[in-house]
Write an enzyme that holds these catalytic residues in place. Structure first.
Site, PDB file in Angstrom:
ATOM      1  N   TYR A 132       1.172  -1.485  -0.077  1.00 32.08           N
ATOM      2  CA  TYR A 132       0.257  -0.013  -0.225  1.00 32.08           C
ATOM      3  C   TYR A 132       1.425   1.154   0.122  1.00 32.08           C
ATOM      4  CZ  TYR A 132      -4.091  -2.661   1.059  1.00 32.08           C
ATOM      5  OH  TYR A 132      -5.578  -3.500   1.382  1.00 32.08           O
TER       6      TYR A 132
ATOM      7  N   LEU B 293     -17.981   0.193   2.294  1.00 29.57           N
ATOM      8  CA  LEU B 293     -18.640   0.990   2.094  1.00 29.57           C
ATOM      9  C   LEU B 293     -18.381   1.278   0.181  1.00 29.57           C
ATOM     10  CD1 LEU B 293     -17.080   4.223   4.261  1.00 29.57           C
ATOM     11  CD2 LEU B 293     -19.082   2.420   4.340  1.00 29.57           C
TER      12      LEU B 293
ATOM     13  N   ASN C 231     -17.557   7.724  10.125  1.00 29.98           N
ATOM     14  CA  ASN C 231     -17.574   6.294  10.400  1.00 29.98           C
ATOM     15  C   ASN C 231     -16.877   5.564  11.642  1.00 29.98           C
ATOM     16  OD1 ASN C 231     -18.249   6.659   7.672  1.00 29.98           O
ATOM     17  ND2 ASN C 231     -15.713   6.012   7.091  1.00 29.98           N
TER      18      ASN C 231
END
Ligand SMILES: NC(=O)c1ccc[n+]([C@@H]2O[C@H](COP(=O)([O-])OP(=O)(O)OC[C@H]3O[C@@H](n4cnc5c(N)ncnc54)[C@H](OP(=O)(O)O)[C@@H]3O)[C@@H](O)[C@H]2O)c1
Length: 267
Positions: free
Chosen positions: A50, A185, A235
């Site tokens: 990442y 999501l 969230n």
């Protein structure tokens, strides 16, 4: 259930019920993760590929939150030497251990037995406190456990009301494997669904909050990614309402085997 609630893993350790995803969280990774820790996030998900590990390490150092209070998840790639990759990831994170190390995805051929054995060694040496898999179908998990005798604590898979699997949920529950929901999501692609929005209105919550709460009530652990502060706050604000069973079933019924990342074996 509260923000500090945890779920029990089959190793006997526990894991927070919600975490922060960091794929493509490249815009000031350290600042965003530090902010998330300040807001109360206690689980961070990353991966060797990442590019966010150095920023996460920096955020941990800057935040002042005790490392033992944070649950860190990272991953090795299917073409790596998993033991060496674990050491490399820890270097990147500037840390001595990760709470959970996952095989990012099964190799194209086979179930990843050698990858798994490398992670078992990493666990025995204390580099990873727990080990698990990602993007595995139940039959692949079954074969891995048959071959090695070591069950994963987690299977991290794409999971939302629009793309989930009753069979995978039943298999994981029966074997004490916790599902971590990635792209929960739908990478925003289904957040404007009218049926989802109607349920959100009933609870005076947003569609994103309803999806996260659906996960919490089904015992799956969502990992929403958010760069924006308002999203980080929103969230985490999912512990003050309860979706009733009728609406839970309506959410279940949104399932269209949707996958924003392509067709996957477990949905
Ligand atoms: N194991 C695997 O193979 C795998 C694959 C994919 C993902 N993952 C993990 O799962 C994490 C989450 O998945 P993801 O990043 O693909 O997608 P996601 O969490 O479903 O969606 C992220 C997107 O939603 C937006 N967002 C966040 N909160 C929102 C809210 N409350 N309202 C509206 N929009 C909101 C974000 O915007 P902003 O960023 O602008 O705030 C971002 O554009 C990843 O970061 C990664 O850690 C794992």
């Amino acid at each position: 259930m509260e923000r500090s609630s945890t779920v029990l893993l089959n190793s006997g350790r526990s894991m927070p019920v919600l975490g922060l995803g960091t794929w493509q969280l490249e815009d000031d990774t350290a600042g965003t993760v530090e902010e998330a820790l300040e807001l109360g996030y206690r689980m961070i998900d990353t991966s060797g590929d990442y590019g966010t590990q150095p920023g996460i390490g920096e955020a941990f150092r800057r935040s002042g939150v005790d490392r033992e209070e944070i649950f860190l998840v990272t991953k090795v790639e299917e073409d790596e030497d998993s033991y060496e990759a674990t050491r490399y990831n820890l270097d990147q994170l500037d840390g001595e251990y990760t709470d959970l190390m996952l095989i990012h995805r099964p190799p194209e051929n086979g179930i990843g037995r050698r990858l798994w054995e490398g992670l078992i060694r990493a666990k025995e040496e204390g580099l990873a406190r727990d080990i698990g898999v990602s993007n595995y179908a139940p039959q692949q998990i079954h074969a891995l456990v048959e071959a090695t005798g070591e069950p994963p604590v987690v299977n991290q898979i794409e999971w939302s009301p629009f793309g989930w699997s009753k069979e995978t949920l039943a298999y994981c529950r029966a074997h004490g494997i916790v599902i971590q929901a990635y792209s929960p999501l739908t990478r925003t692609e289904r957040l404007d669904d009218e049926r989802l929005d109607a349920i959100a209105e009933v609870y005076d919550k947003t569609p994103a909050q309803v999806i996260l709460r659906w996960n919490l009530q089904r015992g799956t652990v969502p990992l929403p990614k958010a760069n924006r502060r308002e999203h980080l706050v929103e969230n985490l604000d999912v512990f003050d309402f309860e979706i009733d069973e009728t609406h839970m079933h309506e959410l279940d019924d949104l399932n269209e085997r949707y996958s924003s990342l392509g067709s996957l074996p477990y949905v």
